[in-house]
Design a protein around this motif. Sequence first.
Motif, PDB file in Angstrom:
ATOM      1  N   ILE A   1       0.861  -1.180   0.000  1.00 49.34           N
ATOM      2  CA  ILE A   1       0.000   0.000   0.000  1.00 49.34           C
ATOM      3  C   ILE A   1       0.898   1.231   0.000  1.00 49.34           C
ATOM      4  N   ASP A   2       0.743   2.082  -1.004  1.00 50.26           N
ATOM      5  CA  ASP A   2       1.529   3.309  -1.111  1.00 50.26           C
ATOM      6  C   ASP A   2       0.584   4.494  -0.972  1.00 50.26           C
ATOM      7  N   ASP A   3       0.617   5.154   0.171  1.00 51.93           N
ATOM      8  CA  ASP A   3      -0.304   6.265   0.397  1.00 51.93           C
ATOM      9  C   ASP A   3      -0.043   7.429  -0.551  1.00 51.93           C
ATOM     10  N   ALA A   4       1.190   7.524  -1.044  1.00 50.30           N
ATOM     11  CA  ALA A   4       1.487   8.588  -2.006  1.00 50.30           C
ATOM     12  C   ALA A   4       0.654   8.423  -3.274  1.00 50.30           C
ATOM     13  N   ARG A   5       0.316   7.199  -3.601  1.00 54.45           N
ATOM     14  CA  ARG A   5      -0.539   6.940  -4.773  1.00 54.45           C
ATOM     15  C   ARG A   5      -1.915   7.574  -4.573  1.00 54.45           C
ATOM     16  N   THR A   6      -2.440   7.486  -3.362  1.00 52.34           N
ATOM     17  CA  THR A   6      -3.731   8.104  -3.058  1.00 52.34           C
ATOM     18  C   THR A   6      -3.655   9.617  -3.221  1.00 52.34           C
ATOM     19  N   THR A   7      -2.607  10.200  -2.669  1.00 56.68           N
ATOM     20  CA  THR A   7      -2.433  11.656  -2.765  1.00 56.68           C
ATOM     21  C   THR A   7      -2.324  12.100  -4.217  1.00 56.68           C
ATOM     22  N   ASP A   8      -1.575  11.350  -5.018  1.00 59.23           N
ATOM     23  CA  ASP A   8      -1.388  11.693  -6.426  1.00 59.23           C
ATOM     24  C   ASP A   8      -2.704  11.625  -7.188  1.00 59.23           C
ATOM     25  N   VAL A   9      -3.476  10.537  -6.988  1.00 61.01           N
ATOM     26  CA  VAL A   9      -4.739  10.379  -7.710  1.00 61.01           C
ATOM     27  C   VAL A   9      -5.730  11.458  -7.303  1.00 61.01           C
ATOM     28  N   ARG A  10      -5.787  11.769  -6.032  1.00 64.31           N
ATOM     29  CA  ARG A  10      -6.733  12.793  -5.569  1.00 64.31           C
ATOM     30  C   ARG A  10      -6.346  14.188  -6.052  1.00 64.31           C
ATOM     31  N   ALA A  11      -5.065  14.397  -6.304  1.00 61.43           N
ATOM     32  CA  ALA A  11      -4.636  15.680  -6.870  1.00 61.43           C
ATOM     33  C   ALA A  11      -4.981  15.761  -8.352  1.00 61.43           C
ATOM     34  N   ARG A  12      -4.847  14.639  -9.056  1.00 55.63           N
ATOM     35  CA  ARG A  12      -5.125  14.637 -10.498  1.00 55.63           C
ATOM     36  C   ARG A  12      -6.610  14.813 -10.787  1.00 55.63           C
ATOM     37  N   ILE A  13      -7.447  14.074 -10.054  1.00 53.92           N
ATOM     38  CA  ILE A  13      -8.901  14.180 -10.219  1.00 53.92           C
ATOM     39  C   ILE A  13      -9.499  14.344  -8.820  1.00 53.92           C
ATOM     40  N   PRO A  14      -9.722  15.582  -8.379  1.00 56.27           N
ATOM     41  CA  PRO A  14     -10.120  15.836  -6.986  1.00 56.27           C
ATOM     42  C   PRO A  14     -11.607  15.572  -6.732  1.00 56.27           C
ATOM     43  N   VAL A  15     -11.998  14.310  -6.870  1.00 57.07           N
ATOM     44  CA  VAL A  15     -13.422  13.987  -6.765  1.00 57.07           C
ATOM     45  C   VAL A  15     -13.983  14.282  -5.375  1.00 57.07           C
ATOM     46  N   LEU A  16     -13.184  14.093  -4.338  1.00 54.98           N
ATOM     47  CA  LEU A  16     -13.688  14.357  -2.996  1.00 54.98           C
ATOM     48  C   LEU A  16     -13.959  15.844  -2.808  1.00 54.98           C
ATOM     49  N   ALA A  17     -13.050  16.677  -3.306  1.00 57.84           N
ATOM     50  CA  ALA A  17     -13.234  18.121  -3.176  1.00 57.84           C
ATOM     51  C   ALA A  17     -14.417  18.619  -3.991  1.00 57.84           C
ATOM     52  N   HIS A  18     -14.731  17.921  -5.075  1.00 58.97           N
ATOM     53  CA  HIS A  18     -15.807  18.354  -5.970  1.00 58.97           C
ATOM     54  C   HIS A  18     -17.182  17.810  -5.579  1.00 58.97           C
ATOM     55  N   ARG A  19     -17.250  16.932  -4.576  1.00 55.32           N
ATOM     56  CA  ARG A  19     -18.548  16.374  -4.179  1.00 55.32           C
ATOM     57  C   ARG A  19     -19.475  17.475  -3.663  1.00 55.32           C
ATOM     58  N   ARG A  20     -20.737  17.364  -4.038  1.00 56.14           N
ATOM     59  CA  ARG A  20     -21.740  18.302  -3.558  1.00 56.14           C
ATOM     60  C   ARG A  20     -22.919  17.527  -2.987  1.00 56.14           C
ATOM     61  N   ALA A  21     -23.601  18.133  -2.057  1.00 60.39           N
ATOM     62  CA  ALA A  21     -24.853  17.546  -1.587  1.00 60.39           C
ATOM     63  C   ALA A  21     -25.830  17.522  -2.754  1.00 60.39           C
ATOM     64  N   ILE A  22     -26.510  16.394  -2.948  1.00 60.41           N
ATOM     65  CA  ILE A  22     -27.441  16.267  -4.061  1.00 60.41           C
ATOM     66  C   ILE A  22     -28.738  16.985  -3.702  1.00 60.41           C
ATOM     67  N   PRO A  23     -29.171  17.909  -4.542  1.00 61.64           N
ATOM     68  CA  PRO A  23     -30.446  18.593  -4.264  1.00 61.64           C
ATOM     69  C   PRO A  23     -31.626  17.666  -4.488  1.00 61.64           C
ATOM     70  N   PRO A  24     -32.812  18.057  -4.027  1.00 61.30           N
ATOM     71  CA  PRO A  24     -33.992  17.228  -4.248  1.00 61.30           C
ATOM     72  C   PRO A  24     -34.211  16.961  -5.740  1.00 61.30           C
ATOM     73  N   VAL A  25     -34.643  15.766  -6.059  1.00 60.74           N
ATOM     74  CA  VAL A  25     -34.908  15.380  -7.450  1.00 60.74           C
ATOM     75  C   VAL A  25     -36.308  15.850  -7.845  1.00 60.74           C
ATOM     76  N   GLU A  26     -36.373  16.623  -8.907  1.00 55.46           N
ATOM     77  CA  GLU A  26     -37.672  17.099  -9.382  1.00 55.46           C
ATOM     78  C   GLU A  26     -38.318  16.054 -10.280  1.00 55.46           C
ATOM     79  N   ARG A  27     -39.637  15.924 -10.153  1.00 51.05           N
ATOM     80  CA  ARG A  27     -40.378  14.966 -11.004  1.00 51.05           C
ATOM     81  C   ARG A  27     -41.586  15.672 -11.614  1.00 51.05           C
TER      82      ARG A  27
END
Length: 272
Positions: free
Chosen positions: A246-272
Amino acid sequence: MRAAILQMTGGVDPAANADILTAAVQAAAADGATMLFTPEMSNLIDRDRERAARAIAPEYADPVLAEVRSAARAAGLWVHLGSLAVRRADGRLANRAFVIDATGTIVARYDKLHLFDVDLPSGETWRESAAYAAGDCARVVATPVGALGLSICYDLRFAALYAALSDAGARVLAIPAAFTQPTGVAHWEVLLRARAIESAAWVIAAAQTGCHADGRTTYGHSIVVDPWGDVILDMGTVPGLDFFEIDDARTTDVRARIPVLAHRRAIPPVER
């Protein structure tokens, strides 16, 4: 960080399963691992509920847990027991994961949240909720391989759990399992890779494999996936012990390349 993963064909005799687990602890430590990961239901695989009930004990009296804790202490090895069947104080059963440190101390517990109640096209029917009670919380715990998010088997299909775990700091996700053969062929690897990719986290999935004494067949293919979604270990269907880094640096590198955690948003109510 060097870690070990155990793939096993668990049976109906807890003592025999304990022998497999303690031997794996000793072998993992001897080969330089810092932590060992084991499958779901490491102490007992038995679909005969009446027979199984006679072998399932409260946590404080479970002989398999006691033996693994003693072996971990003797070897100086951390162990993630993927899960054990244990009896709760209210008489219900729990499918419970344990994280044990190198002194043999239990540092975390997790009861499976999502219970496997399905009718498969193969004719197999499973009603986990008939005997087991679902857990009521998620868990992240500090370990030598990193902040570890705990889950068990059928949890794999519920992406929101892994979003919550990674939001809570998990950089490694444990997904021990006893996947059925038909669902394993169809979904096992793709779901594991998806959980790794969407969380930008390592996934460690120790699995049961082969034909068990109770008549069921499990898929095997214990897998380790890196945060980019690359499979770095697939154990196939043969029981045994294997090792990975397990290389934790790999996690840091991937999260820097595609920052999916930083980009997460609360999902608003779904309109129907």
